[in-house]
Structure formats: C-alpha cells, structure tokens
Design a protein around this motif. Structure first.
Motif, mmCIF file in Angstrom:
data_model
loop_
_atom_site.group_PDB
_atom_site.id
_atom_site.type_symbol
_atom_site.label_atom_id
_atom_site.label_comp_id
_atom_site.label_asym_id
_atom_site.label_seq_id
_atom_site.Cartn_x
_atom_site.Cartn_y
_atom_site.Cartn_z
ATOM 1 N N PRO A 108 -4.262 -72.634 -24.932
ATOM 2 C CA PRO A 108 -4.229 -73.008 -23.518
ATOM 3 C C PRO A 108 -3.155 -74.067 -23.254
ATOM 4 N N ALA A 109 -2.404 -73.881 -22.170
ATOM 5 C CA ALA A 109 -1.334 -74.819 -21.832
ATOM 6 C C ALA A 109 -1.148 -74.827 -20.323
ATOM 7 N N PRO A 110 -0.998 -76.000 -19.720
ATOM 8 C CA PRO A 110 -0.790 -76.070 -18.270
ATOM 9 C C PRO A 110 0.612 -75.615 -17.896
ATOM 10 N N ALA A 111 0.767 -75.190 -16.654
ATOM 11 C CA ALA A 111 2.090 -74.803 -16.157
ATOM 12 C C ALA A 111 2.999 -76.028 -16.106
ATOM 13 N N PRO A 112 4.298 -75.835 -16.329
ATOM 14 C CA PRO A 112 5.211 -76.985 -16.303
ATOM 15 C C PRO A 112 5.452 -77.491 -14.896
ATOM 16 N N ALA A 113 5.683 -78.775 -14.788
ATOM 17 C CA ALA A 113 6.084 -79.394 -13.523
ATOM 18 C C ALA A 113 7.608 -79.405 -13.442
ATOM 19 N N PRO A 114 8.176 -79.618 -12.264
ATOM 20 C CA PRO A 114 9.640 -79.678 -12.142
ATOM 21 C C PRO A 114 10.233 -80.791 -12.995
ATOM 22 N N THR A 115 11.437 -80.551 -13.479
ATOM 23 C CA THR A 115 12.155 -81.498 -14.331
ATOM 24 C C THR A 115 13.448 -81.934 -13.647
ATOM 25 N N ARG A 116 13.750 -83.214 -13.738
ATOM 26 C CA ARG A 116 14.991 -83.761 -13.184
ATOM 27 C C ARG A 116 15.980 -83.962 -14.322
ATOM 28 N N ARG A 117 17.170 -83.418 -14.186
ATOM 29 C CA ARG A 117 18.187 -83.554 -15.226
ATOM 30 C C ARG A 117 19.032 -84.802 -14.992
ATOM 31 N N LEU A 118 19.081 -85.634 -16.040
ATOM 32 C CA LEU A 118 19.836 -86.875 -15.979
ATOM 33 C C LEU A 118 20.918 -86.893 -17.047
ATOM 34 N N ARG A 119 21.812 -87.855 -16.930
ATOM 35 C CA ARG A 119 22.770 -88.153 -17.990
ATOM 36 C C ARG A 119 22.696 -89.649 -18.247
ATOM 37 N N ILE A 120 22.708 -90.020 -19.506
ATOM 38 C CA ILE A 120 22.639 -91.425 -19.841
ATOM 39 C C ILE A 120 23.990 -92.067 -19.561
ATOM 40 N N LEU A 121 23.995 -93.246 -18.989
ATOM 41 C CA LEU A 121 25.255 -93.950 -18.732
ATOM 42 C C LEU A 121 25.672 -94.730 -19.976
ATOM 43 N N PRO A 122 26.969 -95.011 -20.123
ATOM 44 C CA PRO A 122 27.466 -95.654 -21.349
ATOM 45 C C PRO A 122 26.809 -97.006 -21.602
ATOM 46 N N PRO A 123 26.791 -97.440 -22.878
ATOM 47 C CA PRO A 123 26.170 -98.728 -23.213
ATOM 48 C C PRO A 123 26.774 -99.906 -22.450
ATOM 49 N N GLU A 124 28.031 -99.778 -22.035
ATOM 50 C CA GLU A 124 28.668 -100.882 -21.312
ATOM 51 C C GLU A 124 28.001 -101.144 -19.965
ATOM 52 N N THR A 125 27.276 -100.161 -19.428
ATOM 53 C CA THR A 125 26.601 -100.354 -18.145
ATOM 54 C C THR A 125 25.229 -101.003 -18.305
ATOM 55 N N ALA A 126 24.744 -101.100 -19.537
ATOM 56 C CA ALA A 126 23.439 -101.712 -19.782
ATOM 57 C C ALA A 126 23.540 -103.225 -19.614
ATOM 58 N N ILE A 127 22.386 -103.864 -19.494
ATOM 59 C CA ILE A 127 22.327 -105.325 -19.398
ATOM 60 C C ILE A 127 21.734 -105.862 -20.691
#
Length: 334
Positions: A243-262
């Motif tokens: 048994p498995a539930p139906a999937p929910a919508p997924t948002r596709r992201l891209r990670i920003l470079p480490p230089e943008t981190a704090i």
C-alpha cells in the motif's frame, strides 16, 4: 583490494535474512573484533533491487525510523524483487548520536567510494560501493538536517551519465515525490564523495533526502520517507502490492552556489529572522550575530546576498566562525 567486510547474508537466497555487515576493528578491548552494522535482505527473485540506507550520519533520525517501519511492513507482504535495508549504516556514529564516527572521526558521506585499508568508516563506504552497488538498481539514502540544521524537505539527485540513466533518476524522483526536488552537481555538499553521487557514478538511479532537522524528530519527515519508499517499491515492481499513497505535487528547485550562503563571521549567538522555506530578496535582513565577550557591542546584522528560497538554517544558537547559517535555492529553470 577486496572488501574485508563480511556477512552471513546470501543475497541470492530467496526469502528474508537478517544479519550484520561485520566491519573488522581492532581496539584496545578487542584485538580481533568487528563492528555490527545491521542489515536485512528480502529477496523474491523476480524484480529489481532497491538499496535503502539511513544512519549515514548518526544524528539524523527520521530515515532510521522510517526504514524500521518499512522493514516490518515487508514482513507482512510478498516481495517480488529484492530489498536490502541498512538503517544504521554508520553504526558507531548512530550509537554515539553524532554526525561523524567517534572511532575515526569519519564522515561516511564524504568518504565514497571508500577504502579497504582505511578506518572503519572508509571500510563501510567500500563495502557499499564494491559489494552492494553491483546488486542494486535503485538507491535511496535517507538524510535530514541532524543536530546542526533545520532543512527544507527535499530530494537530491545527481544527473545521469546517459539519457537512459537520466530518465530513471527522473522517474525515481517523481515517484518518491518529496515536496521539492533538486538535481545537483554536489558543489558545496560533498561532491563525488557522497553515497548517492557514487551510486550515480556506477550507473544507478539514486537519490538522497533531507527530511527536516533539529535535535528532535520530525514526524512529517518520517512520514515522507516511509510514503516515498512505499511508492518506489510499488511503482518499480519490487513490492507491487505494498500500500502506498498517491504522490503530491513536487516543486523543482536548483541549489544556489555556496557563495550565496550566509556563514558566521565570528563566534557568537545566532538570532535568525527567517524560517526555512521562506522566499527572500537581496539585502533582506536574515538575522543577527551577537558576539561573545562583547555584551555592549551592537550585533552583526546578517543580510541575504541574493534572492532565493531558504533551503536550510542553522539550528543551534551557539555559533562559531565559519558555521553555515543559511543556504538558498531557486526555482529550476525550464
């Protein structure tokens, strides 16, 4: 060099087997001892193989609990393919409740493909790479933010080396259906030395997760891991009646470079102003860093350098120079 790690499990034998991957370790109290890494194998013989791991970092608990739930569920249904489960992969770190192993300070997710002549952590990585990967079609390595980070619920994957592998990775991400998906080159997060990156380099469809974080337990993270694995095992014919539930919508992201981190610019007390998942803009205040030993000094105001979505935030208040405080992602370009 062949792996020195051994187990009584015969991966070709039908049925359920439970034992350890035995990691040789000579200590002050046990000259010829071994470290027990629990391992379970369900083999129905008629479908693909899924390798499910958690406890790669010992202070990340959501995946460890989810895999226990999955293992118990598989004892109650027919397995067509093969499922190999290691819920305490870096066992010494799990027992200590630490990110890294107390035996050799090894960060298992920075040591792939591993080494037979290294410490216990490198031996675990080499066993996974040399023994388990050749048996496997799909790899899911479950992580969360652990004791140092609060993390957006996200599944990460490396791009495939061929169009066929790329499609299989895409299908795996869509089936697991985390709220957010990120395809990454690993920059700033272990690169090719992580378990899932090594799996992708071996031609497998692999993903890793971040299921929340903090020193406690995220029930939402446990639920996401269990439901996602159920969907994968059902969809790819490994456990077709699970048994498995139906999937929910997924948002596709891209990670920003480490230089943008704090990052922390000094030792101090971190006062965050923005929560994980929030959308931010360049110049927006992110928090304050109150310097230790200077109670009359104005706190350092932290600002976001670019627009994005907060993908992680440091959890502990006590902070040292160089600690990652915030990381950003953005919507994936079409």
């Amino acid at each position: 060099m062949a792996s020195p790690v051994w187990s009584t499990i015969d991966f070709e034998q039908r049925g359920l087997q439970s034992d350890y991957a035995r990691i040789p370790y000579s200590s002050d109290t046990s000259a010829y001892g071994w470290i027990p890494v629990p391992m379970i194998c369900f083999n129905g013989g008629d479908g693909p193989t899924a390798l499910l791991t958690a406890g790669t970092h010992g202070d990340e608990y959501e995946g460890q609990i989810a895999l226990r739930r999955i293992a118990r569920a598989l004892t109650q249904t027919e397995v067509k393919g093969r499922v190999i489960i290691l819920p305490e992969l870096n066992r010494p770190a799990v027992v200590a409740g630490r990110r890294n192993s107390p035996l050799d300070a090894g960060n298992l997710n920075r040591l792939f493909p591993g080494s037979a002549s290294g410490g216990p952590t490198a031996m675990i990585a080499q066993y996974v790479t040399e023994v388990l990967f050749p048996l496997t079609d799909y790899v899911l390595d479950l992580h969360s933010g652990g004791s140092s980070l609060d993390y957006l619920q996200v599944a990460y994957a490396h791009r495939g080396q061929t169009p066929e592998q790329e499609q299989r990775i895409h299908d795996l991400l869509e089936c697991f259906a985390a709220p957010h998906n990120i395809l990454t080159d690993g920059r700033g997060g272990g690169g090719a030395t992580t378990l899932y990156a090594s799996a992708a380099a071996h031609g497998l469809a692999a993903l890793t997760t971040e299921l929340g974080g903090g020193q406690g337990l995220s029930q939402a993270g446990v639920r996401l891991a269990e439901e996602g694995i159920r969907r994968v095992l059902r969809r790819f014919g490994i456990v077709p009646d699970l048994p498995a539930p139906a999937p929910a919508p997924t948002r596709r992201l891209r990670i920003l470079p480490p230089e943008t981190a704090i990052y922390a610019s000094s030792d101090g007390l971190f006062e965050p102003l923005v929560e994980v998942g929030a959308s931010v803009h360049a110049g927006q205040p992110a928090g304050y860093l109150h310097q230790l030993g200077q109670p009359l000094a104005e706190p350092i105001e932290l600002q976001f350098k670019t627009a994005g979505i907060v993908v992680y935030q440091r959890h502990p208040t006590l902070t040292a120079l160089g600690d990652a405080l915030y990381g950003l992602a953005a919507d994936s370009e079409p």
